[in-house]
Design an enzyme around this catalytic site. Structure first.
Site, mmCIF file in Angstrom:
data_model
loop_
_atom_site.group_PDB
_atom_site.id
_atom_site.type_symbol
_atom_site.label_atom_id
_atom_site.label_comp_id
_atom_site.label_asym_id
_atom_site.label_seq_id
_atom_site.Cartn_x
_atom_site.Cartn_y
_atom_site.Cartn_z
ATOM 1 N N HIS A 40 0.842 -1.206 0.000
ATOM 2 C CA HIS A 40 0.000 0.000 0.000
ATOM 3 C C HIS A 40 0.877 1.255 0.000
ATOM 4 O O HIS A 40 0.618 2.203 -0.748
ATOM 5 C CB HIS A 40 -0.923 0.015 1.225
ATOM 6 N N HIS A 85 1.735 -3.674 9.403
ATOM 7 C CA HIS A 85 3.107 -3.400 8.961
ATOM 8 C C HIS A 85 3.917 -2.775 10.088
ATOM 9 O O HIS A 85 3.387 -2.036 10.922
ATOM 10 C CB HIS A 85 3.128 -2.431 7.773
#
Length: 130
Positions: A40, A85
């Site tokens: 992303h 993440h």
């Protein structure tokens, strides 16, 4: 080419590196693929940088850079906030996109200039008094 290439690099890095996702808390949006680098973060950075570079000589350059930068930062923050993440995943995605998109831009700059040249000349011809 810039955005698609960045995503290709991301997929290759995920396969080669295979870093596990963080398990610091229960994620609001669980993911199962590899963590490093953040796709992303890498994709949004590639898109924002590509648009910023393509619009660098237009009246839309400042909105593109400001809105693109805010979008990239928001997505990066959300990936860490959601627990999918590590911050290093996001930073590495941004850095990889910066390197890739800049390389593509420099490589294709002569082509872009030849495409922009007729548009620029038409625009300048309309602005000059008769």
């Amino acid at each position: 080419m810039a955005v698609g290439g960045a995503m290709g690099i991301n997929l290759l890095a995920k396969v080669l590196l295979g870093r596990a996702r963080p398990a610091l808390w229960v994620s609001l949006a669980p993911e199962s693929s590899s963590s490093f680098p953040s796709g992303h973060a890498m994709g949004t950075a590639a898109l924002a940088l590509t648009l910023g570079l393509l619009l660098a000589h237009s009246k839309w350059r400042w909105p593109a850079w400001v809105l693109g930068g805010l979008f990239v930062l928001g997505v990066g923050f959300s990936r860490v906030y959601l627990g999918v993440h590590y911050p290093s995943d996001v930073l590495s995605g941004w850095i990889a996109s910066l390197g890739w998109v800049t390389s593509v831009y420099v490589l294709f700059l002569p082509v872009l200039r030849s495409l922009w040249s007729p548009v620029r000349h038409r625009h300048q011809a309309h602005r000059q008094p008769s």
